[in-house]
Design an enzyme around this catalytic site. Structure first.
Site, PDB file in Angstrom:
ATOM      1  N   HIS A  99     -47.519 -39.573 -31.360  1.00 18.52           N
ATOM      2  CA  HIS A  99     -47.050 -38.278 -31.150  1.00 18.52           C
ATOM      3  C   HIS A  99     -47.305 -37.519 -32.766  1.00 18.52           C
ATOM      4  O   HIS A  99     -47.693 -36.269 -32.810  1.00 18.52           O
ATOM      5  CB  HIS A  99     -45.680 -37.981 -30.670  1.00 18.52           C
ATOM      6  N   GLU A 100     -46.608 -38.320 -33.736  1.00 24.25           N
ATOM      7  CA  GLU A 100     -46.500 -37.660 -34.959  1.00 24.25           C
ATOM      8  C   GLU A 100     -48.020 -37.705 -35.707  1.00 24.25           C
ATOM      9  O   GLU A 100     -48.157 -36.764 -36.408  1.00 24.25           O
ATOM     10  CB  GLU A 100     -45.499 -38.425 -35.921  1.00 24.25           C
TER      11      GLU A 100
ATOM     12  N   CYS B  98     -40.828 -31.985 -28.168  1.00 27.90           N
ATOM     13  CA  CYS B  98     -41.271 -31.716 -29.662  1.00 27.90           C
ATOM     14  C   CYS B  98     -40.410 -30.795 -30.190  1.00 27.90           C
ATOM     15  O   CYS B  98     -40.174 -29.707 -29.717  1.00 27.90           O
ATOM     16  CB  CYS B  98     -42.812 -31.253 -29.626  1.00 27.90           C
TER      17      CYS B  98
END
Length: 193
Positions: A150-151, A108
Site C-alpha cells: 500500500h505504501e 487510507c
C-alpha cells in the site's frame, strides 16, 4: 512533528517519488515526522508524499494491528511466527511477489472514510535501507506485506482509488469531491493545497 496529511486531489499523491540521498540532513526529520503524523492520525502506515514530500520513504506499524486483532483472526492476516513489525523503509524496491493472492479491506489516511477490498500478493521480497541506513533484502508476508505494498503504491503515485473500477469511482464521485475540497470530518490535520 505532526504534519497535515495530503488528501485526494493533491498533485503530489499522483506522482512517482524519487529516492532520497542517505546523507540528506532532511532524512531523520522526515522519518520522525512520518511516525508522529501517522500515530497522531491513528494510522498503520504513512509515506512521504502523504506529507507533501516527493521521496521514496515510508513507515508502517503492523505490530499494533497484530496486538489489536483477536487470536482467531491472526491466522487470516499473519503467518504463524509473524507478530508484525514497526519499520522504516528508505528507498525500497519491490523485487518479487508470490503467486498466492488474498483480498482484504484497506483504508487510507489520504482518502478518509473510504474502505476498499483489494487483492494483493501474500508474500513479497523487497530491498530497502532501514533506520540505521543498512541495506536489507527481506521477505514479508500477510498484513505486513499488504501495508508495505500500500505504501509502495503511494511512492509510485498510486492511490487506493486506482484499485477501484470505473463504476465504483462514479458512485463515489460526490464523496471524492468532498475529500478533495477538504470537507471531511477527520481527527487529524489535512492539506488540500
Amino acid at each position: 512533528m505532526i504534519q497535515p496529511i495530503f488528501v485526494y486531489g493533491q498533485h503530489i499523491l499522483e506522482q512517482p517519488c524519487t529516492d532520497i540521498q542517505l546523507e540528506s540532513p532532511q532524512l531523520q526529520n522526515l522519518v520522525n515526522n512520518l511516525w508522529d503524523t501517522m500515530r497522531n492520525a491513528q494510522g498503520c502506515g504513512l509515506s512521504a508524499p502523504q506529507i507533501g514530500l516527493p521521496y521514496n520513504v515510508f513507515v508502517i506499524d503492523s505490530q499494533n494491528a497484530f496486538q489489536a486483532i483477536g487470536k482467531g483472526f491472526r491466522k487470516r492476516y499473519f503467518d504463524a511466527e509473524d507478530k508484525g513489525i514497526q519499520g522504516i523503509f528508505i528507498n525500497p524496491q519491490l523485487l518479487e511477489v508470490s503467486s498466492k493472492m488474498w483480498k482484504a479491506e484497506e483504508g487510507c489516511l489520504s482518502l478518509p472514510s473510504l474502505i476498499k477490498g483489494v487483492s494483493r500478493p501474500w508474500q513479497i521480497k523487497i530491498s530497502y535501507y532501514n533506520e540505521q541506513l543498512e541495506y536489507r533484502i527481506q521477505e514479508f508476508s500477510g498484513l505486513t506485506a499488504r501495508m508495505i505494498l500500500h505504501e509502495l503504491d503511494h511512492t509510485n503515485g498510486i492511490l487506493l482509488i486506482n484499485h477501484m473500477g470505473l463504476l465504483i469511482k462514479k458512485y463515489l464521485y460526490f464523496k471524492l469531491k468532498s475529500i478533495k475540497k477538504g470537507r471531511v470530518k477527520v481527527s487529524y490535520p489535512i492539506s488540500t493545497r
